[in-house]
Design a protein around this motif. Structure first.
Motif, PDB file in Angstrom:
ATOM      1  N   THR A  47       0.829  -1.210   0.000  1.00 20.25           N
ATOM      2  CA  THR A  47       0.000   0.000   0.000  1.00 20.25           C
ATOM      3  C   THR A  47       0.857   1.251   0.000  1.00 20.25           C
ATOM      4  N   LEU A  48       1.879   1.287   0.845  1.00 16.78           N
ATOM      5  CA  LEU A  48       2.736   2.469   0.918  1.00 16.78           C
ATOM      6  C   LEU A  48       3.476   2.700  -0.397  1.00 16.78           C
ATOM      7  N   GLY A  49       3.946   1.613  -1.013  1.00 11.24           N
ATOM      8  CA  GLY A  49       4.617   1.755  -2.297  1.00 11.24           C
ATOM      9  C   GLY A  49       3.683   2.224  -3.389  1.00 11.24           C
ATOM     10  N   ARG A  50       2.449   1.760  -3.357  1.00 14.10           N
ATOM     11  CA  ARG A  50       1.476   2.125  -4.395  1.00 14.10           C
ATOM     12  C   ARG A  50       1.180   3.619  -4.362  1.00 14.10           C
ATOM     13  N   PHE A  51       1.334   4.246  -3.188  1.00 15.37           N
ATOM     14  CA  PHE A  51       1.028   5.672  -3.087  1.00 15.37           C
ATOM     15  C   PHE A  51       2.296   6.525  -2.967  1.00 15.37           C
ATOM     16  N   GLY A  52       3.427   5.963  -3.402  1.00 18.14           N
ATOM     17  CA  GLY A  52       4.584   6.818  -3.625  1.00 18.14           C
ATOM     18  C   GLY A  52       5.762   6.685  -2.698  1.00 18.14           C
ATOM     19  N   ALA A  53       5.674   5.844  -1.654  1.00 19.34           N
ATOM     20  CA  ALA A  53       6.795   5.740  -0.724  1.00 19.34           C
ATOM     21  C   ALA A  53       7.999   5.100  -1.413  1.00 19.34           C
ATOM     22  N   ARG A  54       9.113   5.828  -1.507  1.00 20.56           N
ATOM     23  CA  ARG A  54      10.341   5.296  -2.101  1.00 20.56           C
ATOM     24  C   ARG A  54      11.130   4.460  -1.098  1.00 20.56           C
ATOM     25  N   ARG A  55      10.977   4.781   0.169  1.00 20.79           N
ATOM     26  CA  ARG A  55      11.709   4.095   1.228  1.00 20.79           C
ATOM     27  C   ARG A  55      10.780   3.966   2.432  1.00 20.79           C
ATOM     28  N   ILE A  56      10.894   2.871   3.166  1.00 20.24           N
ATOM     29  CA  ILE A  56      10.113   2.674   4.375  1.00 20.24           C
ATOM     30  C   ILE A  56      11.077   2.438   5.529  1.00 20.24           C
ATOM     31  N   TYR A  57      11.128   3.392   6.435  1.00 18.79           N
ATOM     32  CA  TYR A  57      11.934   3.237   7.640  1.00 18.79           C
ATOM     33  C   TYR A  57      11.103   2.468   8.664  1.00 18.79           C
ATOM     34  N   VAL A  58      11.578   1.314   9.067  1.00 19.97           N
ATOM     35  CA  VAL A  58      10.820   0.440   9.964  1.00 19.97           C
ATOM     36  C   VAL A  58      11.463   0.453  11.351  1.00 19.97           C
ATOM     37  N   VAL A  59      10.633   0.742  12.348  1.00 18.24           N
ATOM     38  CA  VAL A  59      11.073   0.674  13.741  1.00 18.24           C
ATOM     39  C   VAL A  59      10.229  -0.399  14.423  1.00 18.24           C
ATOM     40  N   ASP A  60      10.783  -1.596  14.508  1.00 24.28           N
ATOM     41  CA  ASP A  60      10.071  -2.726  15.112  1.00 24.28           C
ATOM     42  C   ASP A  60      10.637  -2.942  16.508  1.00 24.28           C
ATOM     43  N   ALA A  61      10.149  -2.155  17.439  1.00 26.91           N
ATOM     44  CA  ALA A  61      10.627  -2.223  18.817  1.00 26.91           C
ATOM     45  C   ALA A  61       9.423  -2.237  19.754  1.00 26.91           C
ATOM     46  N   PRO A  62       9.488  -2.989  20.835  1.00 32.80           N
ATOM     47  CA  PRO A  62       8.335  -3.083  21.744  1.00 32.80           C
ATOM     48  C   PRO A  62       7.948  -1.751  22.366  1.00 32.80           C
ATOM     49  N   GLU A  63       8.919  -0.833  22.471  1.00 33.05           N
ATOM     50  CA  GLU A  63       8.632   0.449  23.122  1.00 33.05           C
ATOM     51  C   GLU A  63       7.506   1.215  22.438  1.00 33.05           C
ATOM     52  N   VAL A  64       7.385   1.101  21.118  1.00 32.31           N
ATOM     53  CA  VAL A  64       6.398   1.918  20.407  1.00 32.31           C
ATOM     54  C   VAL A  64       4.975   1.460  20.709  1.00 32.31           C
ATOM     55  N   ASP A  65       4.803   0.232  21.195  1.00 30.12           N
ATOM     56  CA  ASP A  65       3.471  -0.245  21.557  1.00 30.12           C
ATOM     57  C   ASP A  65       3.227  -0.227  23.059  1.00 30.12           C
TER      58      ASP A  65
END
Length: 320
Positions: A47-65
């Motif tokens: 979905t993000l790529g379809r609407f123009g995202a060239r790069r996706i910075y992923v933060v997969d850390a328990p703190e964010v939840d």
């Protein structure tokens, strides 16, 4: 082109519409990059790529939840420090505006909230927004640092701009203060088939003229016929006729739908501040001197209990 960071608003990897709008605006300004927090980035990549995202910075850390907004502030601030973006875009709302304010403070940058449009200018992004309880429309731009901008839902129509995004996993150092408040439990909000109020294309709101909680069924009937969300004025909410989560106004939810239908709402300034940026405003009120008519594109002077049933009947007739 300059990189534009967009904070992704999602539920378990399902990207919400305001993020698609932000990506569309980001395409006007430069190369959009999405900042995705959580473990479900794979579900959102297409979905993000379809609407123009060239790069996706992923933060997969328990703190964010596990904690409140501060870990998100840590992540955005550190990613911005590493990438040097030309702007940071976030969805407007209680969380988005708080995160944006904290990020701007840490970056020593300017902040613009509740924008309804963004265009590229010679000195950076130029925004349009409402000010002074929506009595004025202003244009503004940030004069120092990285512009941090929150944008109201429905500011623009999402437009596909297919790209093949690069996944860039980020390690974030979370400050001790980020763990100051832990989320102990969550309760899922009951969902209906109606769209969410802030991002709905059509909103039908009832006010004091609805004259009782039981009569909001008529407002709901119109909203369902149009495929829209239900709103309420502060008077109706304070009277206990409809939940506070549906209040439209300066101290409630601010909406910018394609169509706003106000039934039995006089048009006090507090309410107008929350819906004045709607594309088309239709008012139904039996008082011909109601202030809402000064704002409305189309007005019907009449009893809402006579007008709204006829409206539903006509919608159903045209669809049959």
């Amino acid at each position: 082109m300059a990189e534009i960071l967009v904070l992704v608003d999602h539920t378990d990897g399902v990207v919400r519409k305001p993020t698609l709008e932000l990506l569309t605006l980001a395409c006007r300004l430069g190369d959009p990059s999405a900042v995705f927090l959580g473990p479900d980035a794979g579900a959102a990549t297409e979905t993000l790529g379809r609407f123009g995202a060239r790069r996706i910075y992923v933060v997969d850390a328990p703190e964010v939840d596990e904690y409140l907004v501060t870990p998100t502030v840590d992540a955005l601030t550190q990613i911005a420090g590493r990438t040097g973006p030309a702007a940071i875009l976030l969805p407007s709302g209680p969380d988005g505006n708080e995160i944006a304010a904290r990020v701007a403070l840490r970056l020593d940058s300017g902040l613009i909230t509740d924008a309804v449009d963004i265009i590229a200018g010679p000195g950076g992004p130029v925004t349009e927004q409402s000010a002074f309880a929506a009595t004025h429309q202003v244009t503004a731009h940030v004069t120092r640092g990285v512009p941090v901008i929150t944008v109201k839902p429905n500011a623009t129509a999402p437009e596909a701009a297919p790209a093949e995004p690069v996944i860039d996993k980020q390690d974030i150092v979370f400050a001790p203060a980020s763990a100051g408040v832990r989320i102990l439990s969550r309760t899922r909000r009951e969902r209906s088939d109606r769209p969410e109020l802030p991002e709905a294309d059509i909103v039908v709101s009832g006010g004091r003229g609805v004259n009782g909680a039981e009569n909001f069924a008529l407002v709901e009937r119109v909203a369902d016929a149009l495929g829209g969300a239900v709103g309420a004025s502060r008077a109706a909410v304070d009277a206990g006729w409809y939940p506070h989560s549906h209040q439209v106004g300066q101290t409630g939810t601010q909406v910018s739908p394609q169509l706003y239908l106000a039934a039995g709402i006089s048009g006090a300034i507090q309410h107008r501040a929350g819906m004045q940026t709607s594309r088309t405003i239709v008012a139904v009120n039996k008082d011909p001197d109601a202030p809402i008519f000064e704002l409305a594109d189309h007005g019907v002077v009449g009893d809402l209990f006579a007008v709204l049933p006829q409206l539903v009947d006509e919608i159903e007739r045209r669809r049959s």
